[in-house]
Scaffold this active site. Structure first.
Site, PDB file in Angstrom:
ATOM      1  N   GLU A  57     -53.288 -10.627  12.992  1.00  0.00           N
ATOM      2  CA  GLU A  57     -54.569 -11.099  13.498  1.00  0.00           C
ATOM      3  C   GLU A  57     -55.555 -11.353  12.365  1.00  0.00           C
ATOM      4  O   GLU A  57     -56.278 -12.363  12.356  1.00  0.00           O
ATOM      5  CB  GLU A  57     -55.162 -10.069  14.474  1.00  0.00           C
ATOM      6  CG  GLU A  57     -54.319  -9.821  15.705  1.00  0.00           C
ATOM      7  CD  GLU A  57     -53.382  -8.632  15.553  1.00  0.00           C
ATOM      8  OE1 GLU A  57     -53.256  -7.856  16.513  1.00  0.00           O
ATOM      9  OE2 GLU A  57     -52.778  -8.483  14.462  1.00  0.00           O
ATOM     10  N   CYS A  89     -57.303  -3.962  14.249  1.00  0.00           N
ATOM     11  CA  CYS A  89     -57.429  -5.413  14.448  1.00  0.00           C
ATOM     12  C   CYS A  89     -58.450  -5.754  15.528  1.00  0.00           C
ATOM     13  O   CYS A  89     -59.034  -6.841  15.518  1.00  0.00           O
ATOM     14  CB  CYS A  89     -56.070  -6.009  14.814  1.00  0.00           C
ATOM     15  SG  CYS A  89     -54.880  -5.918  13.466  1.00  0.00           S
ATOM     16  N   ALA A 166      -7.387  -2.637   9.646  1.00  0.00           N
ATOM     17  CA  ALA A 166      -6.751  -2.476   8.341  1.00  0.00           C
ATOM     18  C   ALA A 166      -5.256  -2.277   8.546  1.00  0.00           C
ATOM     19  O   ALA A 166      -4.809  -1.900   9.635  1.00  0.00           O
ATOM     20  CB  ALA A 166      -7.325  -1.278   7.595  1.00  0.00           C
ATOM     21  N   TRP A 174      -9.444  -9.016   2.385  1.00  0.00           N
ATOM     22  CA  TRP A 174     -10.498  -9.142   3.377  1.00  0.00           C
ATOM     23  C   TRP A 174      -9.887  -9.692   4.654  1.00  0.00           C
ATOM     24  O   TRP A 174      -9.195 -10.706   4.617  1.00  0.00           O
ATOM     25  CB  TRP A 174     -11.612 -10.058   2.885  1.00  0.00           C
ATOM     26  CG  TRP A 174     -12.336  -9.530   1.687  1.00  0.00           C
ATOM     27  CD1 TRP A 174     -12.196  -9.910   0.398  1.00  0.00           C
ATOM     28  CD2 TRP A 174     -13.349  -8.528   1.692  1.00  0.00           C
ATOM     29  NE1 TRP A 174     -13.057  -9.222  -0.418  1.00  0.00           N
ATOM     30  CE2 TRP A 174     -13.789  -8.361   0.355  1.00  0.00           C
ATOM     31  CE3 TRP A 174     -13.946  -7.755   2.682  1.00  0.00           C
ATOM     32  CZ2 TRP A 174     -14.778  -7.452  -0.012  1.00  0.00           C
ATOM     33  CZ3 TRP A 174     -14.934  -6.856   2.321  1.00  0.00           C
ATOM     34  CH2 TRP A 174     -15.349  -6.713   0.995  1.00  0.00           C
ATOM     35  N   ARG A 188     -27.889  -6.230   7.305  1.00  0.00           N
ATOM     36  CA  ARG A 188     -28.342  -5.140   6.441  1.00  0.00           C
ATOM     37  C   ARG A 188     -29.808  -5.333   6.058  1.00  0.00           C
ATOM     38  O   ARG A 188     -30.595  -4.379   6.040  1.00  0.00           O
ATOM     39  CB  ARG A 188     -27.492  -5.086   5.167  1.00  0.00           C
ATOM     40  CG  ARG A 188     -26.086  -4.553   5.330  1.00  0.00           C
ATOM     41  CD  ARG A 188     -25.414  -4.473   3.963  1.00  0.00           C
ATOM     42  NE  ARG A 188     -24.007  -4.102   4.044  1.00  0.00           N
ATOM     43  CZ  ARG A 188     -23.198  -4.028   2.999  1.00  0.00           C
ATOM     44  NH1 ARG A 188     -23.668  -4.332   1.786  1.00  0.00           N
ATOM     45  NH2 ARG A 188     -21.930  -3.676   3.140  1.00  0.00           N
ATOM     46  N   SER A 226     -20.435  16.202   6.150  1.00  0.00           N
ATOM     47  CA  SER A 226     -20.613  17.592   6.578  1.00  0.00           C
ATOM     48  C   SER A 226     -20.433  18.585   5.447  1.00  0.00           C
ATOM     49  O   SER A 226     -21.199  19.543   5.312  1.00  0.00           O
ATOM     50  CB  SER A 226     -19.629  17.925   7.708  1.00  0.00           C
ATOM     51  OG  SER A 226     -19.837  17.098   8.825  1.00  0.00           O
ATOM     52  N   LEU A 304     -15.751   7.399  13.036  1.00  0.00           N
ATOM     53  CA  LEU A 304     -17.197   7.500  13.240  1.00  0.00           C
ATOM     54  C   LEU A 304     -17.692   6.417  14.196  1.00  0.00           C
ATOM     55  O   LEU A 304     -18.535   6.680  15.066  1.00  0.00           O
ATOM     56  CB  LEU A 304     -17.926   7.403  11.902  1.00  0.00           C
ATOM     57  CG  LEU A 304     -19.451   7.581  11.938  1.00  0.00           C
ATOM     58  CD1 LEU A 304     -19.834   8.881  12.637  1.00  0.00           C
ATOM     59  CD2 LEU A 304     -20.033   7.533  10.524  1.00  0.00           C
TER      60      LEU A 304
END
Length: 370
Positions: A57, A89, A166, A174, A188, A226, A304
């Site tokens: 603003e 603002c 994989a 890749w 990212r 951990s 994970l």
């Protein structure tokens, strides 16, 4: 207001486009845009670039110079009413003599709420709800952090058409194409945090930084570890930007073991352990929210990634599918608990489907509302 004029929609879409310019830079603040009009002609516009800089603003008012009096302001978020890193603002809009304010959605930050009421008390006409859904989609993490006390969680996976990530020996570079890997950099760049597990660090030694020329901000890199096994020389610890290791709160001699990392500038924090072992992912997300993380980008292995999915903690699954087959001996997409009934399955819906190079990018969201 149930119906908006086409010109109102046009101006708010313009404001949303301006807000999107801050996609990679405003964190932890929301992405906000503002357009000032007189007789439906744009006389000023602005967007919020980064925390501590002028809000949208104020920048729009500056662009309009002396021409702001009597204008209509289209803002993608309710103007703030309290002092933060910058003045409120609402005070700037009132002082400039703005006649009318149309904003998309209410500010979920309790410290900044009340802007609409302040403007009305000053005699300014205020309307809300125009393209509110689109404005929320622009800031999913900001709303998630303030409403659910956890970031917006995106889990990224790259796989073959038969759902393999994989070969049995771990080789995965890749599977997906170079354009797909470049697309990951964009995700990212917009994220507050890029997170992985210790297994990925030990196996692949990823850098996890943003490799886009001219990137002005690096997200925090976090590893769930951990037992504090991460090598001090890991690439993710030797890049620009903050790094954090989250360890089990019951880890013996934590302070002594953490000292070399802290001397190297790496943060180490203890997190509660889940009943079944491993770090409590809910506690991880709560801590990241407390650190003002809006959007979390998870690049991790099947275990994970599977844990986030199984615990219904994923807001978006970003899946890159390469046009190849790796066979039944290759590693799976995610490790999930065995189901005994189809009603137990995790339902997903297609949010976006795009072709990126030779690959498909599927953005999926859970079917259940949370």
């Amino acid at each position: 207001m149930s119906e908006w004029r086409p010109i109102d929609v046009e101006h708010m879409r313009h404001a949303l486009g301006l807000a999107a310019l801050g996609t990679n830079t405003t964190d932890p603040n929301p992405r906000v845009g503002c357009v000032l009009t007189r007789a439906d002609i744009v006389v000023g516009e602005g967007w919020h670039e980064r925390a501590g800089a002028d809000h949208a603003e104020v920048r729009a008012l500056q662009a309009a110079s002396c021409g702001a009096r009597g204008t209509t302001a289209y803002v993608t978020l309710e103007p703030c009413a309290s002092q933060g890193r910058t003045p409120p603002c609402t005070a700037a809009l009132i002082a400039a003599g703005v006649r009318r304010v149309i904003y998309a959605g209410a500010d979920p930050n309790p410290r900044m709420q009340g802007g609409a009421a302040v403007l009305r008390e000053a005699g300014i006409e205020v309307q809300s709800g125009l393209l509110a859904h689109e404005a929320r989609e622009l800031n999913p993490g900001f709303y998630s952090r303030l409403e659910r006390q956890r970031p917006w969680v995106r889990v990224k996976l790259g796989a073959s058409l038969d759902g393999r990530t994989a070969l049995a020996n771990g080789a995965s570079r890749w599977i997906t194409s170079k354009p797909a890997r470049a697309d990951v950099q964009l995700y990212r760049a917009r994220s507050s945090v890029v997170l992985t597990g210790i297994g990925t660090v030990l196996a692949d030694d990823p850098a996890l930084n943003v490799r886009i020329e001219g990137a002005s901000r690096q997200p925090m890199r976090v590893v769930l570890d951990s037992s504090l096994r991460a090598p001090l020389g890991a690439r993710m610890f030797n890049r620009e930007g903050a790094a954090l290791i989250m360890v089990a709160d019951a880890l013996p001699d934590l302070e002594t073991r953490a000292e070399p990392y802290r001397r190297a500038g790496i943060k180490v924090e203890a997190v509660a352990v889940a009943a079944g072992g491993g770090l409590d992912l809910g506690a991880v997300l709560a801590r990241l929210a407390a650190l003002e993380a809006n959007e979390l980008w998870v690049e991790a292995g099947a275990r994970l990634a599977g844990a986030f999915l199984a615990q219904r903690l994923v807001d978006e699954l970003v899946l890159y599918l390469a046009p190849c087959l790796l066979g039944s001996g290759a590693m799976p997409l995610a490790q999930l608990p065995q189901l005994t009934d189809l009603d137990q399955r995790l339902g997903l819906r297609y949010h976006e489907v795009s072709r990126i190079g030779d690959d498909l990018r599927l953005v999926l969201r859970p079917t259940e509302s949370r």
